[in-house]
Scaffold this motif. Structure first.
Motif, PDB file in Angstrom:
ATOM      1  N   LEU A   4      32.109  46.089  43.825  1.00  0.00           N
ATOM      2  CA  LEU A   4      33.086  47.059  44.313  1.00  0.00           C
ATOM      3  C   LEU A   4      34.208  46.380  45.095  1.00  0.00           C
ATOM      4  CD1 LEU A   4      30.796  50.024  45.432  1.00  0.00           C
ATOM      5  CD2 LEU A   4      32.268  49.889  43.418  1.00  0.00           C
ATOM      6  N   ALA A   5      33.888  45.396  45.908  1.00  0.00           N
ATOM      7  CA  ALA A   5      34.914  44.660  46.649  1.00  0.00           C
ATOM      8  C   ALA A   5      35.829  43.914  45.692  1.00  0.00           C
ATOM      9  CB  ALA A   5      34.258  43.700  47.634  1.00  0.00           C
ATOM     10  N   LEU A   6      35.274  43.331  44.648  1.00  0.00           N
ATOM     11  CA  LEU A   6      36.072  42.613  43.655  1.00  0.00           C
ATOM     12  C   LEU A   6      37.002  43.574  42.910  1.00  0.00           C
ATOM     13  CD1 LEU A   6      36.608  39.891  42.336  1.00  0.00           C
ATOM     14  CD2 LEU A   6      34.800  40.392  40.715  1.00  0.00           C
ATOM     15  N   ILE A   7      36.511  44.746  42.562  1.00  0.00           N
ATOM     16  CA  ILE A   7      37.347  45.753  41.892  1.00  0.00           C
ATOM     17  C   ILE A   7      38.466  46.215  42.814  1.00  0.00           C
ATOM     18  CG2 ILE A   7      37.335  48.124  41.011  1.00  0.00           C
ATOM     19  CD1 ILE A   7      34.540  47.518  39.870  1.00  0.00           C
ATOM     20  N   ALA A   8      38.174  46.391  44.085  1.00  0.00           N
ATOM     21  CA  ALA A   8      39.201  46.813  45.046  1.00  0.00           C
ATOM     22  C   ALA A   8      40.284  45.748  45.203  1.00  0.00           C
ATOM     23  CB  ALA A   8      38.567  47.129  46.393  1.00  0.00           C
ATOM     24  N   VAL A   9      39.879  44.485  45.268  1.00  0.00           N
ATOM     25  CA  VAL A   9      40.859  43.396  45.402  1.00  0.00           C
ATOM     26  C   VAL A   9      41.721  43.302  44.144  1.00  0.00           C
ATOM     27  CG1 VAL A   9      41.093  40.874  45.544  1.00  0.00           C
ATOM     28  CG2 VAL A   9      39.548  42.079  47.085  1.00  0.00           C
ATOM     29  N   SER A  35      20.029  40.969  46.237  1.00  0.00           N
ATOM     30  CA  SER A  35      19.514  42.293  45.924  1.00  0.00           C
ATOM     31  C   SER A  35      20.566  43.089  45.152  1.00  0.00           C
ATOM     32  CB  SER A  35      19.123  43.018  47.219  1.00  0.00           C
ATOM     33  OG  SER A  35      20.295  43.343  47.942  1.00  0.00           O
ATOM     34  N   TRP A  36      20.131  44.140  44.531  1.00  0.00           N
ATOM     35  CA  TRP A  36      21.052  44.946  43.712  1.00  0.00           C
ATOM     36  C   TRP A  36      22.128  45.606  44.566  1.00  0.00           C
ATOM     37  CZ3 TRP A  36      21.745  50.113  44.426  1.00  0.00           C
ATOM     38  CH2 TRP A  36      20.804  50.771  45.200  1.00  0.00           C
ATOM     39  N   SER A  37      21.837  45.993  45.816  1.00  0.00           N
ATOM     40  CA  SER A  37      22.842  46.633  46.671  1.00  0.00           C
ATOM     41  C   SER A  37      23.942  45.635  47.058  1.00  0.00           C
ATOM     42  CB  SER A  37      22.189  47.229  47.920  1.00  0.00           C
ATOM     43  OG  SER A  37      21.580  46.206  48.683  1.00  0.00           O
ATOM     44  N   ARG A  38      23.549  44.367  47.295  1.00  0.00           N
ATOM     45  CA  ARG A  38      24.549  43.358  47.624  1.00  0.00           C
ATOM     46  C   ARG A  38      25.421  43.078  46.399  1.00  0.00           C
ATOM     47  NH1 ARG A  38      22.704  38.172  50.747  1.00  0.00           N
ATOM     48  NH2 ARG A  38      22.700  39.703  52.397  1.00  0.00           N
ATOM     49  N   ARG A  39      24.833  43.034  45.213  1.00  0.00           N
ATOM     50  CA  ARG A  39      25.605  42.825  43.980  1.00  0.00           C
ATOM     51  C   ARG A  39      26.592  43.977  43.750  1.00  0.00           C
ATOM     52  NH1 ARG A  39      20.648  40.919  40.185  1.00  0.00           N
ATOM     53  NH2 ARG A  39      20.373  38.893  41.168  1.00  0.00           N
ATOM     54  N   LEU A  40      26.131  45.177  43.991  1.00  0.00           N
ATOM     55  CA  LEU A  40      27.003  46.340  43.846  1.00  0.00           C
ATOM     56  C   LEU A  40      28.155  46.273  44.833  1.00  0.00           C
ATOM     57  CD1 LEU A  40      27.574  49.115  42.562  1.00  0.00           C
ATOM     58  CD2 LEU A  40      26.117  50.118  44.338  1.00  0.00           C
ATOM     59  N   TRP A  41      27.878  45.911  46.083  1.00  0.00           N
ATOM     60  CA  TRP A  41      28.925  45.803  47.087  1.00  0.00           C
ATOM     61  C   TRP A  41      29.934  44.726  46.704  1.00  0.00           C
ATOM     62  CZ3 TRP A  41      31.063  42.314  50.431  1.00  0.00           C
ATOM     63  CH2 TRP A  41      31.879  42.868  51.423  1.00  0.00           C
ATOM     64  N   VAL A  42      29.487  43.585  46.223  1.00  0.00           N
ATOM     65  CA  VAL A  42      30.386  42.500  45.802  1.00  0.00           C
ATOM     66  C   VAL A  42      31.229  42.964  44.617  1.00  0.00           C
ATOM     67  CG1 VAL A  42      30.459  40.183  44.773  1.00  0.00           C
ATOM     68  CG2 VAL A  42      28.966  40.626  46.721  1.00  0.00           C
TER      69      VAL A  42
END
Length: 157
Positions: free
Chosen positions: A11-16, A2-9
């Protein structure tokens, strides 16, 4: 997905990636601080031709210009670093700390004053020792000579 899971992934990738960049920048590079110019000048605000005061006031000004290049592969630290300028003149030592961000230049000025008892003073040459450091590392250490003019005592005070 889903789009919310893609957004969360995303954001997590940008944070890492951001955290990795900050750790790498703090471990690699020293801020690339350089000393562009160091000056020491003296002045005698007391009347040098006929001083009728009981003291001779002399002053010295020490200045150091420090700079940092912009953020790059060679200089990955993207935050400001603290630079300390320590100067000694007239047997007195003073320290000034300034923050220098990437791509900027700062001039640090340290004033000194000396008061000599008596209405006259000979010409004097004082050594000014200037040390510029970042953290515990010394970036530059220079010695400059401050020339102070003679002062004649007044006769009909």
């Amino acid at each position: 997905m889903s789009w919310s899971r893609r957004l969360w992934v995303a954001l997590a990738l940008i944070a890492v990636v951001g955290a990795s960049a900050a750790v790498t920048a703090s471990l690699y590079g020293d801020g690339a601080v350089s000393v562009d110019d160091v000056n020491a000048s003296g002045s005698t605000p007391t009347n040098v031709t006929a001083n009728c005061e009981g003291v001779v006031v002399r002053s010295a000004t020490v200045s150091a210009t420090v700079s940092r290049p912009g953020t790059s592969i060679d200089n990955p630290q993207f935050w400001a670093v603290g630079v300390a300028v320590r100067a000694s003149v007239f047997g007195e030592t003073k320290r000034r700390v300034v923050s220098v961000p990437p791509g900027s230049t700062r001039t640090v000025t340290v004033p000194f004053t000396s008061v000599r008892e008596g209405s006259w003073a000979p010409q004097a040459f004082e050594d000014a020792v200037i040390q510029v450091s970042q953290g515990s590392a010394t970036v530059a250490e220079r010695t400059k000579t401050v020339t102070l003019v003679p002062v004649k005592a007044g006769e009909d005070c």
